[in-house]
Design an enzyme around this catalytic site. Structure first.
Site, short mmCIF file in Angstrom:
data_model
loop_
_atom_site.label_atom_id
_atom_site.label_comp_id
_atom_site.label_asym_id
_atom_site.label_seq_id
_atom_site.Cartn_x
_atom_site.Cartn_y
_atom_site.Cartn_z
N ASP A 1 -64.39 -43.96 -38.33
CA ASP A 1 -63.66 -45.00 -37.61
C ASP A 1 -63.07 -44.40 -36.34
O ASP A 1 -61.89 -44.58 -36.03
CB ASP A 1 -62.56 -45.63 -38.48
CG ASP A 1 -61.91 -46.84 -37.80
OD1 ASP A 1 -62.49 -47.36 -36.83
OD2 ASP A 1 -60.81 -47.24 -38.22
N GLN B 1 -62.18 -44.48 -45.35
CA GLN B 1 -60.73 -44.47 -45.08
C GLN B 1 -59.94 -44.95 -46.30
O GLN B 1 -59.37 -46.05 -46.29
CB GLN B 1 -60.41 -45.37 -43.88
CG GLN B 1 -61.06 -44.92 -42.59
CD GLN B 1 -60.96 -45.98 -41.50
OE1 GLN B 1 -61.63 -47.00 -41.56
NE2 GLN B 1 -60.12 -45.73 -40.51
N ARG C 1 -47.44 -44.20 -31.53
CA ARG C 1 -48.00 -45.54 -31.72
C ARG C 1 -48.40 -45.56 -33.19
O ARG C 1 -49.16 -44.70 -33.66
CB ARG C 1 -49.20 -45.75 -30.80
CG ARG C 1 -49.89 -47.11 -30.95
CD ARG C 1 -51.02 -47.03 -31.95
NE ARG C 1 -51.83 -48.25 -31.95
CZ ARG C 1 -52.83 -48.45 -32.79
NH1 ARG C 1 -53.16 -47.54 -33.68
NH2 ARG C 1 -53.51 -49.56 -32.74
N ASP D 1 -50.18 -46.91 -36.31
CA ASP D 1 -51.37 -47.68 -36.63
C ASP D 1 -51.15 -48.59 -37.84
O ASP D 1 -50.58 -48.16 -38.85
CB ASP D 1 -52.51 -46.69 -36.93
CG ASP D 1 -53.84 -47.38 -37.15
OD1 ASP D 1 -54.37 -47.94 -36.19
OD2 ASP D 1 -54.33 -47.35 -38.30
N LEU E 1 -49.44 -50.93 -45.33
CA LEU E 1 -49.05 -49.75 -46.12
C LEU E 1 -49.09 -49.98 -47.62
O LEU E 1 -49.60 -49.17 -48.38
CB LEU E 1 -47.64 -49.33 -45.71
CG LEU E 1 -47.48 -47.96 -45.07
CD1 LEU E 1 -48.46 -47.78 -43.93
CD2 LEU E 1 -46.06 -47.75 -44.60
N GLU F 1 -49.93 -52.22 -51.09
CA GLU F 1 -50.83 -53.23 -51.66
C GLU F 1 -50.09 -53.95 -52.78
O GLU F 1 -49.48 -53.31 -53.64
CB GLU F 1 -52.09 -52.57 -52.25
CG GLU F 1 -53.11 -52.21 -51.21
CD GLU F 1 -52.69 -51.04 -50.34
OE1 GLU F 1 -52.83 -51.13 -49.11
OE2 GLU F 1 -52.20 -50.05 -50.89
N GLU G 1 -48.14 -51.23 -34.22
CA GLU G 1 -49.28 -52.15 -34.16
C GLU G 1 -49.02 -53.19 -35.24
O GLU G 1 -49.40 -53.04 -36.39
CB GLU G 1 -50.60 -51.42 -34.43
CG GLU G 1 -51.78 -52.31 -34.09
CD GLU G 1 -53.06 -51.96 -34.84
OE1 GLU G 1 -54.11 -52.45 -34.43
OE2 GLU G 1 -53.01 -51.24 -35.85
N HIS H 1 -58.51 -50.26 -27.16
CA HIS H 1 -59.71 -49.69 -27.78
C HIS H 1 -60.31 -50.58 -28.86
O HIS H 1 -61.37 -50.27 -29.38
CB HIS H 1 -59.37 -48.33 -28.35
CG HIS H 1 -58.35 -48.43 -29.46
ND1 HIS H 1 -57.03 -48.79 -29.24
CD2 HIS H 1 -58.47 -48.27 -30.80
CE1 HIS H 1 -56.39 -48.83 -30.38
NE2 HIS H 1 -57.23 -48.52 -31.36
N ASP H 2 -59.60 -51.64 -29.24
CA ASP H 2 -60.12 -52.56 -30.25
C ASP H 2 -60.61 -53.87 -29.64
O ASP H 2 -61.14 -54.72 -30.36
CB ASP H 2 -59.02 -52.91 -31.27
CG ASP H 2 -58.67 -51.75 -32.17
OD1 ASP H 2 -59.54 -50.90 -32.43
OD2 ASP H 2 -57.50 -51.68 -32.61
C1 NOJ Z 1 -56.07 -50.14 -35.89
C2 NOJ Z 1 -56.76 -49.31 -34.87
O1 NOJ Z 1 -56.36 -49.73 -33.58
C3 NOJ Z 1 -58.23 -49.48 -35.10
O2 NOJ Z 1 -58.98 -48.88 -34.07
C4 NOJ Z 1 -58.58 -48.90 -36.44
O3 NOJ Z 1 -59.94 -49.19 -36.74
C5 NOJ Z 1 -57.72 -49.49 -37.56
N1 NOJ Z 1 -56.34 -49.60 -37.21
C6 NOJ Z 1 -57.77 -48.61 -38.78
O4 NOJ Z 1 -57.08 -47.41 -38.56
#
Ligand code: NOJ
Ligand code: CA
Length: 573
Positions: A119, A229, A259, A261, A266, A268, A309, A372-373
């Site tokens: 990833d 992951q 930042r 993520d 976190l 479940e 995020e 980046h997403d």
């Molecule tokens: C958010 C990140 O911005 C993204 O790029 C990633 O695939 C997922 N979280 C998992 O870490």
């Protein structure tokens, strides 16, 4: 199907279909937002001979995150220092003068830790190391030292929710059901996997159902994202302690913040055990307890900040000073893009006003056009650099802490090459020059550069005073001279009826910002009465040769703006 990338694509499609004002919040002409000056900051004189106020001068206090512009660097694609085709930490250090020349206050580095890259680095195999492709810890220390020497802060990306399947913790955890690390991950040792309250990440990107059978113990582990992951088990205090140590490790090395993520994922909660139902999805109270502990750790170091995020979700605001400093707002982004496409700031103003109605003092939204997403901003405006620049002008003058994604200052386009997944299209090498390697590497770039780098490159745009790059520099320098107005709301500029223009006003820290845009794809002319707003000669940043403003023209300023042009006026009062 609701990841930021998919939402970005959706927004781009809506925009391409001409439904600009309808993406997210619809355009609303009647938004009434009062001006205020909640966050007084010292404003340097806007005397014409003032040089740009440097981030080093402006952003050294604890509230730097409310005033600075952030710059997001995709480490693998910024600059390759050793010709192997992969961007690296030394490459970023080599380009810090460029980053500082933008006037930004901090850089956010994408994950550079050892990783199998399933990833793109968000699968971390060692939280306290540097992937050999990117360099060494010594390179990182040098990057931080050199950044700090230029007044730039450094934020790391920290990935709490999951590790890589190659992380030694997971390697131990999967070794046997009795391994001491077994409970560090989320296993279903009893049989059929059960559904969690929060659905796993977008199957269109991550291609998974959330559970995968592990071949060693023939039981199932949970992964919100890719199968590579596995999710950590935050109900285990040892996991919490280990990840808190990771945070301390980087703070001790001098990073200025994080930042964070995917913070909402976190914990479940099995759907069947949910005490309160769907509403706790992404907002589990245990997550906030974790975040408050994190904040306590950060507060042990001066002037640190963390950015969630978390899609602008209210519980992440906390009291304003007990969890995050900043949270991304995807909804503002969608409306910023709608505003850029339509040349009308009202969708962005309305979204910000609605979302920020209950922002506690100290907390702020981070705003952005792409990352980046998500697709590049140019993708949302039909690869039109004028509208990409208009978007940037709105991003940099509307409320919030703006994040500029590397290359967006060049109106860089989406690429077409894909190594990991579709998101690589907005992760292409930074174009420093025209030509095959785009000045990014002397070798073969790991990912093909995006088309359009003959114009969208640093060297070409440095030479053009009206380039996207230089307009970014001018806008950020102006913003910095105003003390970095991050918090004050925007209100629609009255009196533009009968002109083809739209505009807004903001007041913060003793300065007033007036922004006027032409959202049409043809030039427009209008005569404006700005006498109520201009108490002295303003500073002007415009995407065209704006006519001079003098006291006698404040009440009657005739403006001809090119298609998608903008003008920003700033006065101290
Ligand atoms: C958010 C990140 O911005 C993204 O790029 C990633 O695939 C997922 N979280 C998992 O870490
Ligand atoms: Ca390299």
């Amino acid at each position: 199907m609701n990841t930021p990338w998919v939402r970005g694509l959706l927004a781009a499609l809506l925009l391409a279909a001409g439904a600009c004002g309808g993406a997210g919040a619809a355009a609303d002409a009647g938004q009434d937002v009062s001006l205020d000056t909640r966050d007084a900051v010292a404003v340097p004189d806007l005397a014409p001979d003032d040089g740009p106020a440097t981030p080093a001068e402006l952003f050294q206090g604890p509230d730097w995150y409310r005033h600075a512009v952030l710059y997001q660097v995709w480490v693998r694609s910024f600059f390759d220092s050793n010709g192997d085709g992969i961007g690296d930490l030394k490459g970023i250090t080599a380009k810090l003068d460029y980053v500082a020349s933008l006037g930004v206050g901090a850089i956010w580095l994408s994950p550079f830790y050892p990783t199998p890259y399933v990833d793109s680095g968000y699968d971390v195999a060692d939280y306290q190391g540097v992937d050999p492709a990117y360099g060494t810890l010594a390179d990182f220390d040098e990057l931080v030292a050199q950044a700090h020497a230029r007044g730039l802060r450094v934020m790391n990306d920290v990935v709490f929710n999951h590790t890589s399947a190659a992380h030694p913790w997971y390697v131990q955890s999967r070794a046997s059901t009795s391994n001491p690390k077994r409970d560090w991950y989320v296993w279903d040792d009893d049989g059929a996997p059960f559904p969690f309250l929060c659905p796993p990440g977008d199957p269109a990107v991550f291609g998974a159902t959330g559970w995968t059978e592990d071949a060693t113990t023939h039981t199932w582990y949970y992964h919100h994202f890719y199968p590579g992951q596995p999710d950590l088990n935050y109900e285990n205090p040892d996991v919490v302690a280990a990840m808190q140590d990771v945070v301390r490790f980087w703070l001790e090395r001098g990073v200025d913040g994080f930042r964070v993520d995917a913070i909402g994922t976190l914990f479940e909660t099995p759907a069947a055990l949910s005490p309160t139902g769907q509403e706790i999805c992404d907002a589990d109270p245990r997550t906030f307890a974790f975040c408050r502990e994190l904040r306590t750790i950060l507060d042990g170091y001066p002037n640190r900040a963390m950015l969630a995020e978390a899609d602008g979700s209210a519980p992440y605001f906390g009291s304003g000073s007990d969890t995050f400093h900043l949270s991304m707002s995807f909804e503002v982004t969608v409306n910023l893009l709608a505003s850029a496409a339509a040349g009308d700031a009202r969708p962005a103003i309305k979204a910000w006003s609605r979302l920020s109605a209950s922002l506690p003092e100290g907390f702020q939204f981070a705003t952005f056009l792409s990352n980046h997403d998500r697709p590049r901003v140019t993708g949302g405006v039909k690869d039109d650099p004028r509208r990409a620049m208009l978007g940037a002008a709105l991003l940099l003058t509307l409320p919030g802490t703006p994040i500029v994604y590397y290359g967006d200052e060049l109106a860089m386009r989406n690429g077409s090459d894909v190594v990991v997944d579709v998101r690589d299209r907005s992760r292409t090498p930074m174009p420093w020059t025209a030509g095959p390697g785009v000045g990014f590497t002397t070798g073969t770039p790991w990912l093909d550069p995006a088309a359009g780098s003959d114009v969208a490159n640093v060297a070409t745009q440095e030479a053009d005073p009206r380039s996207n790059l230089n307009l970014h520099r001018q806008l950020i320098a102006l913003r910095n001279r105003l003390g970095g107005p991050g918090t004050a709301p925007a209100t629609e500029l009255p009196g533009l009826e009968g002109t083809p223009f739209r505009g807004f006003v903001r007041e913060e820290g003793g300065a007033r910002l007036i922004v006027i845009v032409n959202g049409h794809d043809t030039a427009g002319e209008g005569t404006l009465d700005l006498s109520a707003w201009l108490t002295r000669e303003p500073e002007v940043v415009a995407s065209f040769d704006a006519p001079a403003l003098a006291t006698e023209t404040y009440a009657s300023w005739t403006l001809t703006m090119p298609a998608y042009g903008f003008v920003v006026l700033a006065v101290k009062f």
